[in-house]
Design a protein around this motif. Structure first.
Motif, PDB file in Angstrom:
ATOM      1  N   GLN A 162      63.037 -49.530 -35.181  1.00  0.00           N
ATOM      2  CA  GLN A 162      64.072 -48.578 -35.553  1.00  0.00           C
ATOM      3  C   GLN A 162      64.872 -48.207 -34.317  1.00  0.00           C
ATOM      4  O   GLN A 162      64.349 -48.171 -33.209  1.00  0.00           O
ATOM      5  CB  GLN A 162      63.468 -47.308 -36.147  1.00  0.00           C
ATOM      6  N   GLY A 163      66.165 -47.936 -34.516  1.00  0.00           N
ATOM      7  CA  GLY A 163      66.983 -47.471 -33.413  1.00  0.00           C
ATOM      8  C   GLY A 163      66.850 -45.965 -33.266  1.00  0.00           C
ATOM      9  O   GLY A 163      66.245 -45.298 -34.099  1.00  0.00           O
ATOM     10  N   GLU A 164      67.437 -45.438 -32.198  1.00  0.00           N
ATOM     11  CA  GLU A 164      67.400 -43.988 -32.021  1.00  0.00           C
ATOM     12  C   GLU A 164      68.288 -43.330 -33.063  1.00  0.00           C
ATOM     13  O   GLU A 164      69.179 -43.944 -33.643  1.00  0.00           O
ATOM     14  CB  GLU A 164      67.829 -43.602 -30.607  1.00  0.00           C
ATOM     15  N   CYS A 165      68.015 -42.084 -33.305  1.00  0.00           N
ATOM     16  CA  CYS A 165      68.705 -41.299 -34.317  1.00  0.00           C
ATOM     17  C   CYS A 165      69.300 -40.073 -33.629  1.00  0.00           C
ATOM     18  O   CYS A 165      68.695 -39.523 -32.712  1.00  0.00           O
ATOM     19  CB  CYS A 165      67.671 -40.893 -35.375  1.00  0.00           C
ATOM     20  N   MET A 166      70.487 -39.677 -34.053  1.00  0.00           N
ATOM     21  CA  MET A 166      71.118 -38.488 -33.473  1.00  0.00           C
ATOM     22  C   MET A 166      71.432 -37.494 -34.580  1.00  0.00           C
ATOM     23  O   MET A 166      72.125 -37.824 -35.546  1.00  0.00           O
ATOM     24  CB  MET A 166      72.372 -38.872 -32.703  1.00  0.00           C
ATOM     25  N   VAL A 167      70.910 -36.291 -34.454  1.00  0.00           N
ATOM     26  CA  VAL A 167      71.070 -35.250 -35.469  1.00  0.00           C
ATOM     27  C   VAL A 167      71.743 -34.035 -34.826  1.00  0.00           C
ATOM     28  O   VAL A 167      71.225 -33.492 -33.841  1.00  0.00           O
ATOM     29  CB  VAL A 167      69.702 -34.824 -36.051  1.00  0.00           C
ATOM     30  N   PRO A 168      72.882 -33.595 -35.360  1.00  0.00           N
ATOM     31  CA  PRO A 168      73.507 -32.377 -34.824  1.00  0.00           C
ATOM     32  C   PRO A 168      72.562 -31.189 -34.949  1.00  0.00           C
ATOM     33  O   PRO A 168      71.944 -30.978 -35.998  1.00  0.00           O
ATOM     34  CB  PRO A 168      74.746 -32.195 -35.714  1.00  0.00           C
TER      35      PRO A 168
END
Length: 197
Positions: A162-168
């Motif tokens: 899985q790739g990295e995830c970015m969450v506000p």
């Protein structure tokens, strides 16, 4: 009659809860002040204590002192634009200040001011598990990005492939933060923004 010991005092021990809060950007003026680039938009951690622990820069300029202070006892500190300008008992001229360029600045986490309700220090979020409403573990917070209006959690994936995830980091997507349990609950689908590794 006593004889003064020639053995110097051991360097002060860095506390176990020391947290990196900035880097020395260089000297400020000619009297030994340093300018520090803080790692948070609000540099209150730097103002919360008069004891800054120093980790020397990885590379040093030719002619720089071989022994650098491991503790700075701060005399004064103030904001100057994006930096914090500080004077310390251990720095008495520009050369001593310039020798610290690139050094990491750490302070005891116990000295941080207590945050307001709903406010969190980045250091307390890093490493927290991130779980969505379906109970899927997205990973753990690797670091945060300052985007202007809000911060973004950068999440290291829980599973290989899985790739990295970015969450506000805003109420619309963050349901709950439990720093004691090291967990952040979010309303986020893991496929919304992942990029393949």
């Amino acid at each position: 009659m006593t004889v003064a010991s020639s053995v110097s005092a051991p360097p002060p021990e860095r506390p176990d809860d020391a947290v990196e809060v900035g880097r020395v950007a260089g000297a400020w003026g000619i009297k030994g002040a340093i300018k520090v680039l803080p790692f948070a938009a609000d540099p209150q951690a730097l103002f919360s204590t008069k004891r800054w622990f120093i980790e020397p820069p990885a590379t040093r300029k030719p002619g720089a002192p071989t022994v650098l202070p491991t503790l700075l006892r701060i005399v004064s500190a103030r904001e100057q634009g994006d930096h914090v300008v500080a004077t310390a008992q251990e720095l008495d001229d520009r050369d001593a200040a310039e020798a610290l360029k690139g050094a990491r600045v750490l302070v005891s986490r116990a000295s941080f001011p207590t945050p307001e309700d709903g406010e969190f220090y980045w250091v307390d979020l890093i490493g927290c598990r991130v779980v969505n409403r379906a109970g899927a573990e997205l990973g753990s917070v690797d670091h945060l990005l300052e985007t202007g209006p809000h911060c973004v959690l950068v999440i290291r994936p829980a599973h290989d492939g899985q790739g990295e995830c970015m969450v506000p980091f805003v109420e619309a997507y963050v349901d709950a933060v439990d720093t004691a349990a090291r967990r952040i609950d979010v309303d986020w689908d893991p496929g919304w923004d992942r990029e393949p590794v």
